[in-house]
Design a protein around this motif. Structure first.
Motif, short mmCIF file in Angstrom:
data_model
loop_
_atom_site.label_atom_id
_atom_site.label_comp_id
_atom_site.label_asym_id
_atom_site.label_seq_id
_atom_site.Cartn_x
_atom_site.Cartn_y
_atom_site.Cartn_z
N HIS A 77 20.23 100.38 24.58
CA HIS A 77 20.95 99.25 23.99
C HIS A 77 21.61 98.40 25.07
N PRO A 78 21.53 97.08 25.03
CA PRO A 78 20.99 96.21 23.98
C PRO A 78 19.57 95.74 24.25
N HIS B 141 33.78 94.13 22.36
CA HIS B 141 33.09 94.48 21.11
C HIS B 141 32.19 95.67 21.39
N SER B 142 32.73 96.85 21.27
CA SER B 142 31.90 98.02 21.60
C SER B 142 30.76 98.15 20.59
N CYS B 143 29.58 98.44 21.12
CA CYS B 143 28.43 98.67 20.22
C CYS B 143 28.48 100.10 19.69
N CYS C 113 26.04 96.92 31.31
CA CYS C 113 27.05 97.15 30.28
C CYS C 113 28.43 97.15 30.92
N ILE C 114 29.39 96.43 30.32
CA ILE C 114 30.73 96.36 30.92
C ILE C 114 31.68 97.39 30.27
N ALA C 115 31.13 98.25 29.42
CA ALA C 115 31.81 99.44 28.85
C ALA C 115 33.25 99.16 28.40
N CYS D 5 34.53 95.72 27.53
CA CYS D 5 33.85 94.96 26.47
C CYS D 5 34.77 94.78 25.27
N CYS E 183 25.05 91.92 21.78
CA CYS E 183 25.99 92.37 22.83
C CYS E 183 26.61 91.12 23.46
N PRO E 184 27.94 91.00 23.42
CA PRO E 184 28.56 89.76 23.93
C PRO E 184 28.32 89.52 25.42
N GLU E 185 28.18 90.60 26.18
CA GLU E 185 27.90 90.42 27.61
C GLU E 185 26.48 89.85 27.79
S1 SF4 Z 1 28.28 95.57 23.40
FE1 SF4 Z 1 27.14 95.39 25.37
S2 SF4 Z 1 28.67 95.32 27.03
FE2 SF4 Z 1 29.68 96.00 25.10
S3 SF4 Z 1 29.68 98.25 25.24
FE3 SF4 Z 1 27.80 97.64 24.09
S4 SF4 Z 1 26.13 97.37 25.63
FE4 SF4 Z 1 28.12 97.46 26.73
#
Ligand code: SF4
Length: 294
Positions: free
Chosen positions: A97-98, A21-23, A14-16, A19, A115-117
């Motif tokens: 997640h994800p 687009h935060s989930c 996760c790039i936190a 990112c 998740c875009p990453e």
């Molecule tokens: S969408 Fe993916 S990369 Fe972005 S905060 Fe959530 S888990 Fe992390």
């Protein structure tokens, strides 16, 4: 039983706060019973911020703020639960997640395209159809009459066969399983009836046209389809169910092709964003997935 994953799986982190687009925005997060008990027993100055943010009505869950954010998401996009009490205090959904899991005679784990990453990793990995053993899980195997994994391997073999270009491979899959693409108007009616998180996404998806396919994007389309097959086909309980699931995956592939074409997406980032939108609006909604499957 044994746990398998696509080869690219371990590349994901996760790039936190980096990112786009935060989930942690837009989705109500349910808290599993063990974590809920752990929160209630927590002795820490942040403990009451956690317990006060939970509604115990129905399944315990974090109450979103007025702007639909998780109450523990700070302005930088970091999780206050992690920064205050550590990752061990994340509930199952946030910790996993994800990732998603499927259970048949074996367990399979993958990373979800919403998740875009994860989408960037999946769409940039040439080993999209390589499934490797990564460990064991303490779950009893399901006794299954139908082997969706074996069927999926046959489709992967067609997609990976260098003697075919992508459109020939697709054609072989449609024919092998007697799948018809169906009328665009019928698909548009269904797309129009779905529930959307974001009305702009609906407008985007309503541009669907099966004749709109981008040039030079075959590898991305193939990886997108391989991901969908991995995620949706193995738990089929018989051959008909497998065909329905495959048909759903092929529709999503056409929808992705159509979006890449109408949006003129070229960079990995643009392409991954569109894949994430389809995943978020369709795959991550049980109702929408069901409407399309039916
Ligand atoms: S969408 Fe993916 S990369 Fe972005 S905060 Fe959530 S888990 Fe992390």
């Amino acid at each position: 039983m044994k746990l398998y994953a696509p080869k690219y799986y371990k590349k994901f982190h996760c790039i936190a706060d980096r990112c786009e687009h935060s989930c942690c925005i837009g989705w109500e997060i349910d808290i599993d019973r063990d974590t809920f008990e752990k929160y209630k027993a927590l002795k820490h100055e942040y403990a009451s911020s956690i317990t006060d943010s939970i509604s115990a009505e129905g399944t315990p869950h974090f109450c979103l703020t007025k702007d639909d954010r998780c109450p523990h998401l700070d302005e930088r996009g970091l999780c206050n639960i992690i920064t205050n009490v550590g990752e061990d205090y994340l509930c199952d959904i946030c910790r996993e997640h994800p990732r998603f899991y499927n259970y048949t005679s074996v367990a399979e784990v993958g990373i979800g395209m919403s998740c875009p990453e994860a989408a960037r990793i999946i769409l940039s990995s040439s080993d999209d159809a390589e499934i490797v053993e990564i460990g064991e899980v303490d779950v009893a195997p399901d006794s299954i009459d139908f082997d969706g994994r074996a069927e999926r391997s046959e489709i992967y073999a067609i997609l990976q066969n260098t003697a075919y270009d992508y459109s020939t491979a697709l054609d072989k899959i449609y024919r092998k399983y007697s799948i018809e693409a169906g009328e665009d108007n019928r698909w548009l009616e269904i797309l129009d009836s779905l529930e959307y998180l974001d009305p702009d996404h609906k407008a985007l998806l309503m541009n669907y046209s099966s004749s709109c396919r981008p040039e030079g994007a075959d590898e991305f389309l193939k990886r997108f389809l391989s991901y969908l097959l991995y995620r949706h086909c193995t738990e089929a309980f018989d051959a008909d169910d497998f065909c329905d699931r495959l048909s759903f995956c092929l529709f999503c592939e056409r929808l992705f092709a159509s979006l890449l074409c109408s949006e003129g997406a070229e960079s990995l980032r643009e392409i991954a964003t569109l894949a994430s939108i389809i995943s978020e609006e369709i795959e991550y909604s049980e109702e929408n997935t069901l409407a399309l499957l039916q």
